[in-house]
Design an enzyme around this catalytic site. Structure first.
Site, PDB file in Angstrom:
ATOM      1  N   LEU A 143       0.711  -0.879   0.183  1.00  0.00           N
ATOM      2  CA  LEU A 143      -0.218   0.424  -0.355  1.00  0.00           C
ATOM      3  C   LEU A 143       1.417   1.219   0.088  1.00  0.00           C
ATOM      4  O   LEU A 143       0.493   2.148   0.751  1.00  0.00           O
ATOM      5  CB  LEU A 143      -0.944  -0.784   0.758  1.00  0.00           C
TER       6      LEU A 143
ATOM      7  N   THR B 233      12.156  -2.932  -3.599  1.00  0.00           N
ATOM      8  CA  THR B 233      11.191  -3.641  -3.942  1.00  0.00           C
ATOM      9  C   THR B 233      11.351  -4.187  -4.828  1.00  0.00           C
ATOM     10  O   THR B 233      11.430  -5.775  -5.262  1.00  0.00           O
ATOM     11  CB  THR B 233      10.500  -2.162  -3.882  1.00  0.00           C
TER      12      THR B 233
ATOM     13  N   THR C 194       9.115  -5.693 -18.328  1.00  0.00           N
ATOM     14  CA  THR C 194       8.395  -4.502 -18.949  1.00  0.00           C
ATOM     15  C   THR C 194       9.270  -4.392 -20.025  1.00  0.00           C
ATOM     16  O   THR C 194      10.930  -4.869 -20.195  1.00  0.00           O
ATOM     17  CB  THR C 194       9.198  -2.924 -18.255  1.00  0.00           C
ATOM     18  N   ASP C 195       9.195  -4.024 -20.897  1.00  0.00           N
ATOM     19  CA  ASP C 195       9.820  -3.693 -22.701  1.00  0.00           C
ATOM     20  C   ASP C 195      11.487  -2.570 -22.054  1.00  0.00           C
ATOM     21  O   ASP C 195      12.012  -2.586 -23.305  1.00  0.00           O
ATOM     22  CB  ASP C 195       9.178  -3.391 -23.844  1.00  0.00           C
ATOM     23  N   GLU C 196      10.899  -2.234 -21.448  1.00  0.00           N
ATOM     24  CA  GLU C 196      11.709  -0.741 -21.260  1.00  0.00           C
ATOM     25  C   GLU C 196      13.484  -1.856 -20.937  1.00  0.00           C
ATOM     26  O   GLU C 196      14.349  -1.006 -20.741  1.00  0.00           O
ATOM     27  CB  GLU C 196      11.283   0.286 -19.683  1.00  0.00           C
TER      28      GLU C 196
ATOM     29  N   TYR D 242      14.677   2.643 -13.292  1.00  0.00           N
ATOM     30  CA  TYR D 242      13.781   1.829 -12.575  1.00  0.00           C
ATOM     31  C   TYR D 242      13.744   0.710 -14.100  1.00  0.00           C
ATOM     32  O   TYR D 242      13.461  -0.496 -12.954  1.00  0.00           O
ATOM     33  CB  TYR D 242      12.497   2.546 -13.750  1.00  0.00           C
TER      34      TYR D 242
ATOM     35  N   LYS E 164      14.477  -3.785 -13.152  1.00  0.00           N
ATOM     36  CA  LYS E 164      13.079  -4.518 -13.995  1.00  0.00           C
ATOM     37  C   LYS E 164      14.302  -5.408 -14.885  1.00  0.00           C
ATOM     38  O   LYS E 164      13.804  -6.649 -14.739  1.00  0.00           O
ATOM     39  CB  LYS E 164      12.561  -3.883 -14.428  1.00  0.00           C
TER      40      LYS E 164
ATOM     41  N   ASN F  73       3.866  -0.261 -23.057  1.00  0.00           N
ATOM     42  CA  ASN F  73       2.997   0.747 -22.027  1.00  0.00           C
ATOM     43  C   ASN F  73       1.122   0.386 -21.932  1.00  0.00           C
ATOM     44  O   ASN F  73       0.910   0.389 -22.894  1.00  0.00           O
ATOM     45  CB  ASN F  73       2.718   1.943 -22.702  1.00  0.00           C
TER      46      ASN F  73
ATOM     47  N   ILE G 132      -1.118   9.052 -19.770  1.00  0.00           N
ATOM     48  CA  ILE G 132      -2.077   9.106 -20.069  1.00  0.00           C
ATOM     49  C   ILE G 132      -3.465   9.778 -18.953  1.00  0.00           C
ATOM     50  O   ILE G 132      -4.150  10.973 -19.359  1.00  0.00           O
ATOM     51  CB  ILE G 132      -3.162   8.203 -20.596  1.00  0.00           C
TER      52      ILE G 132
ATOM     53  N   ARG H 277      -2.779  11.604 -16.116  1.00  0.00           N
ATOM     54  CA  ARG H 277      -1.766  12.373 -16.026  1.00  0.00           C
ATOM     55  C   ARG H 277      -2.835  14.097 -16.961  1.00  0.00           C
ATOM     56  O   ARG H 277      -3.274  15.053 -16.616  1.00  0.00           O
ATOM     57  CB  ARG H 277      -0.243  12.894 -15.795  1.00  0.00           C
TER      58      ARG H 277
HETATM   59  P1  NAD Z   1       1.722   0.276 -10.274  1.00  0.00           P
HETATM   60  O1  NAD Z   1       3.041   1.157  -9.314  1.00  0.00           O
HETATM   61  O2  NAD Z   1       0.895   0.999 -10.638  1.00  0.00           O
HETATM   62  O3  NAD Z   1       1.265  -0.590  -8.743  1.00  0.00           O
HETATM   63  C1  NAD Z   1       2.083  -0.849  -8.472  1.00  0.00           C
HETATM   64  C2  NAD Z   1       2.012  -1.762  -7.030  1.00  0.00           C
HETATM   65  O4  NAD Z   1       2.783  -2.544  -6.050  1.00  0.00           O
HETATM   66  C3  NAD Z   1       1.002  -0.787  -5.679  1.00  0.00           C
HETATM   67  O5  NAD Z   1      -0.567  -1.283  -5.290  1.00  0.00           O
HETATM   68  C4  NAD Z   1       2.239  -0.890  -5.071  1.00  0.00           C
HETATM   69  O6  NAD Z   1       1.611  -0.352  -3.251  1.00  0.00           O
HETATM   70  C5  NAD Z   1       3.107  -1.931  -4.571  1.00  0.00           C
HETATM   71  N1  NAD Z   1       4.125  -1.416  -4.117  1.00  0.00           N
HETATM   72  C6  NAD Z   1       5.426  -1.660  -3.947  1.00  0.00           C
HETATM   73  N2  NAD Z   1       6.381  -2.127  -3.337  1.00  0.00           N
HETATM   74  C7  NAD Z   1       5.921  -3.075  -2.989  1.00  0.00           C
HETATM   75  C8  NAD Z   1       6.819  -3.704  -1.912  1.00  0.00           C
HETATM   76  N3  NAD Z   1       7.816  -3.318  -1.638  1.00  0.00           N
HETATM   77  N4  NAD Z   1       5.890  -4.968  -1.713  1.00  0.00           N
HETATM   78  C9  NAD Z   1       4.421  -4.750  -2.210  1.00  0.00           C
HETATM   79  N5  NAD Z   1       3.818  -4.322  -2.382  1.00  0.00           N
HETATM   80  C10 NAD Z   1       4.318  -3.552  -3.389  1.00  0.00           C
HETATM   81  O7  NAD Z   1       2.318  -0.362 -10.978  1.00  0.00           O
HETATM   82  P2  NAD Z   1       1.854  -1.293 -12.366  1.00  0.00           P
HETATM   83  O8  NAD Z   1       1.948  -0.002 -12.980  1.00  0.00           O
HETATM   84  O9  NAD Z   1       0.302  -1.993 -12.269  1.00  0.00           O
HETATM   85  O10 NAD Z   1       2.864  -2.074 -12.728  1.00  0.00           O
HETATM   86  C11 NAD Z   1       2.629  -3.002 -12.054  1.00  0.00           C
HETATM   87  C12 NAD Z   1       4.200  -4.011 -12.722  1.00  0.00           C
HETATM   88  O11 NAD Z   1       3.796  -4.207 -14.232  1.00  0.00           O
HETATM   89  C13 NAD Z   1       4.988  -3.632 -12.319  1.00  0.00           C
HETATM   90  O12 NAD Z   1       5.980  -4.750 -12.011  1.00  0.00           O
HETATM   91  C14 NAD Z   1       5.376  -3.470 -13.701  1.00  0.00           C
HETATM   92  O13 NAD Z   1       6.799  -2.893 -14.224  1.00  0.00           O
HETATM   93  C15 NAD Z   1       5.045  -4.283 -14.755  1.00  0.00           C
HETATM   94  N6  NAD Z   1       4.521  -3.086 -15.775  1.00  0.00           N
HETATM   95  C16 NAD Z   1       4.053  -2.139 -16.128  1.00  0.00           C
HETATM   96  C17 NAD Z   1       3.422  -1.647 -16.943  1.00  0.00           C
HETATM   97  C18 NAD Z   1       3.214  -0.026 -17.363  1.00  0.00           C
HETATM   98  O14 NAD Z   1       2.896   0.311 -18.719  1.00  0.00           O
HETATM   99  N7  NAD Z   1       3.011   0.369 -16.567  1.00  0.00           N
HETATM  100  C19 NAD Z   1       4.024  -2.087 -18.652  1.00  0.00           C
HETATM  101  C20 NAD Z   1       5.021  -3.072 -18.262  1.00  0.00           C
HETATM  102  C21 NAD Z   1       5.443  -3.940 -17.470  1.00  0.00           C
HETATM  103  O1  TDX Z   2       3.432  14.334 -18.133  1.00  0.00           O
HETATM  104  C1  TDX Z   2       3.968  13.382 -18.759  1.00  0.00           C
HETATM  105  N1  TDX Z   2       4.526  14.505 -20.365  1.00  0.00           N
HETATM  106  C2  TDX Z   2       5.127  13.329 -20.846  1.00  0.00           C
HETATM  107  O2  TDX Z   2       5.602  13.921 -21.834  1.00  0.00           O
HETATM  108  C3  TDX Z   2       4.474  12.181 -18.202  1.00  0.00           C
HETATM  109  C4  TDX Z   2       3.406  12.205 -16.881  1.00  0.00           C
HETATM  110  C5  TDX Z   2       5.207  12.015 -19.233  1.00  0.00           C
HETATM  111  N2  TDX Z   2       5.028  11.945 -20.454  1.00  0.00           N
HETATM  112  C6  TDX Z   2       6.022  11.150 -21.595  1.00  0.00           C
HETATM  113  C7  TDX Z   2       7.364   9.843 -21.613  1.00  0.00           C
HETATM  114  C8  TDX Z   2       7.033   9.343 -22.137  1.00  0.00           C
HETATM  115  O3  TDX Z   2       7.166   9.351 -23.308  1.00  0.00           O
HETATM  116  O4  TDX Z   2       5.018   9.903 -22.189  1.00  0.00           O
HETATM  117  C9  TDX Z   2       5.589   8.982 -22.069  1.00  0.00           C
HETATM  118  C10 TDX Z   2       5.396   7.911 -20.549  1.00  0.00           C
HETATM  119  O5  TDX Z   2       5.352   8.249 -20.003  1.00  0.00           O
HETATM  120  P1  TDX Z   2       5.173   7.558 -18.379  1.00  0.00           P
HETATM  121  O6  TDX Z   2       3.875   7.249 -18.259  1.00  0.00           O
HETATM  122  O7  TDX Z   2       5.312   8.261 -17.605  1.00  0.00           O
HETATM  123  O8  TDX Z   2       5.663   6.300 -18.968  1.00  0.00           O
HETATM  124  P2  TDX Z   2       6.646   5.174 -19.124  1.00  0.00           P
HETATM  125  O9  TDX Z   2       7.807   6.260 -19.153  1.00  0.00           O
HETATM  126  O10 TDX Z   2       6.429   5.308 -20.717  1.00  0.00           O
HETATM  127  O11 TDX Z   2       7.217   3.551 -19.033  1.00  0.00           O
HETATM  128  C11 TDX Z   2       5.390   2.963 -18.737  1.00  0.00           C
HETATM  129  O12 TDX Z   2       5.434   1.873 -19.467  1.00  0.00           O
HETATM  130  C12 TDX Z   2       6.286   1.018 -18.987  1.00  0.00           C
HETATM  131  C13 TDX Z   2       5.553   2.564 -17.381  1.00  0.00           C
HETATM  132  O13 TDX Z   2       5.659   3.432 -16.087  1.00  0.00           O
HETATM  133  C14 TDX Z   2       6.591   1.408 -16.809  1.00  0.00           C
HETATM  134  O14 TDX Z   2       5.966   1.318 -15.355  1.00  0.00           O
HETATM  135  C15 TDX Z   2       5.975   0.383 -17.487  1.00  0.00           C
HETATM  136  O15 TDX Z   2       6.919  -0.776 -17.717  1.00  0.00           O
END
Ligand code: NAD
Ligand code: TDX
Length: 332
Positions: A35, A97, A121-123, A148, A152, A177, A189, A191
């Site tokens: 949390l 974490t 992630t693809d990153e 980050y 990963k 993403n 998105i 934001r």
């Molecule tokens: P998020 O930040 O929305 O959620 C992360 C969750 O993990 C939160 O609920 C947080 O409380 C919990 N958490 C953080 N530290 C913790 C800890 N030490 N122990 C237990 N819980 C903990 O993240 P998300 O966007 O849902 O991403 C989830 C997973 O998917 C991540 O592993 C991320 O790398 C991966 N991922 C995300 C995206 C993306 O576009 N968001 C894309 C590819 C992969």
């Molecule tokens: O306000 C903004 N304006 C902007 O131009 C923000 C927050 C981001 N950006 C840009 C940065 C990136 O090019 O938009 C793109 C997307 O940004 P994020 O939402 O921060 O995503 P990104 O950094 O691409 O990473 C996301 O995808 C891969 C997730 O946050 C990661 O957890 C996942 O692994």
């Protein structure tokens, strides 16, 4: 399978996965989530409480993790510090974490011979030139750019080593993403959608020509479940929906869908080390496991997502001000 531990189940993708599991399988779910600021327990509202319970704690807590894994049939590991910008400000929780937490989970699944799926992630592959004809595949070399993505990448390497050295029954997935409901307003998105709702102009980093490969969160989660059920042990699957778009075009589409002039946004400071382009080739997942994305229109998926944020202001409002204050400090 029985009981599935979902780490990070109060976050964006994890909470959508919990709802997906409850709707599409008969498994019980134990959510393990610390949390943090990124979570929202309201994301689990509506989950059947006779089949889902939340344990508050860290994936880096070895005793707690061991006690949950001992009773589990499988672990799906979503928990992470997930925001690149935060990792530039303070990398330390990303190591704790994402790296230590994954290590702790791997030791527990090794001890208890538990099926494990690792969400990544693809990153980890770094970035591509805008005109590169290639996309990332499972064979692309790791080349992470930010704290980050490096954390990963480290976690992925640990999983592979535990498969090879200790025979842990793990699969991995690297997704592009995600967008959809219940995503924290720090991300691109949500934001911009919530800025427009607040009468604030969207914020574009730098020139905004960076490309992201967008996939709806439900498509990601359907793929994760497919891999958990039918993926080959030790294998990695890339998940993507052929959704490449540059950031300017996404902002323009959000503005158009929300009835605003499409040039009503601001350019702000660029992200340090900002990856230029991600692009996924998901042929292996499609041909081996028969997965296909259901959200084939980004515009329709985005319109649904905008509607969700309009209808669920109580969900995101408490996080909005602190998030924007943080961005303001760094000129973003
Ligand atoms: P998020 O930040 O929305 O959620 C992360 C969750 O993990 C939160 O609920 C947080 O409380 C919990 N958490 C953080 N530290 C913790 C800890 N030490 N122990 C237990 N819980 C903990 O993240 P998300 O966007 O849902 O991403 C989830 C997973 O998917 C991540 O592993 C991320 O790398 C991966 N991922 C995300 C995206 C993306 O576009 N968001 C894309 C590819 C992969
Ligand atoms: O306000 C903004 N304006 C902007 O131009 C923000 C927050 C981001 N950006 C840009 C940065 C990136 O090019 O938009 C793109 C997307 O940004 P994020 O939402 O921060 O995503 P990104 O950094 O691409 O990473 C996301 O995808 C891969 C997730 O946050 C990661 O957890 C996942 O692994």
């Amino acid at each position: 399978m029985g009981n599935i531990v979902v780490t990070g189940g109060a976050g964006f993708i994890g909470s959508n996965f919990v709802h997906h599991l409850l709707a599409h399988t008969t498994h019980d779910v134990t959510v393990l989530d610390a949390l943090t600021y990124a979570s929202n327990t309201a994301s689990l509202d509506g989950a059947d409480e006779s089949r889902m319970h939340l344990v508050v704690g860290s994936v880096a807590d070895a005793d707690l993790v061991d006690s949950l894994v001992a009773k589990a049939d499988a672990v799906v590991h979503f928990a992470a510090e997930s925001h690149n910008d935060n990792s530039l400000d303070d990398p330390s929780p990303f190591i704790e974490t994402n790296v230590t937490g994954t290590f702790v989970l791997l030791e527990a699944v090794r001890r208890h011979h538990t099926r494990y799926h690792h969400v990544s992630t693809d990153e980890v592959y770094g970035d591509l030139a805008l005109d590169d004809p290639h996309r990332f595949t499972e064979a692309t070399a790791y080349n992470p750019s930010s704290p980050y993505s490096a954390s990963k990448a480290a976690s992925d390497h640990l999983v592979r080593a535990w498969v090879r050295s200790f025979g842990v029954e793990a699969t991995l997935s690297n997704c592009s993403n995600n967008y959809g409901p219940r995503q924290h307003v720090e991300k691109f998105i949500p934001r911009q959608i919530t800025n427009v709702i607040d009468g604030v102009r969207p914020k574009l980093y730098g020139a905004g020509l960076n490309v992201r490969d967008w996939i709806h969160v439900d498509d990601h989660n359907a793929a994760v479940l497919r891999i958990l059920e039918s993926g080959r042990i030790g294998e990695t699957y890339l998940i993507g929906a052929d959704g490449e778009k540059n950031n300017v075009s996404v902002i323009e589409l959000i503005l158009a869908l929300m009835g605003q002039p499409t040039d009503a946004y601001d350019h702000v400071n660029d992200r340090a080390g900002h990856d230029l382009r991600y692009a996924i080739d998901s042929s292996k997942l499609r041909s081996e496991l028969g997965w296909q994305p259901q959200f084939t229109s980004f515009e329709d998926g985005l319109a649904d997502t905008i509607a969700w944020y309009r209808d669920n202001e109580a969900w995101w409002r408490p996080m909005k001000q602190a998030t924007e204050a943080k961005y303001q400090k760094v000129g973003q």
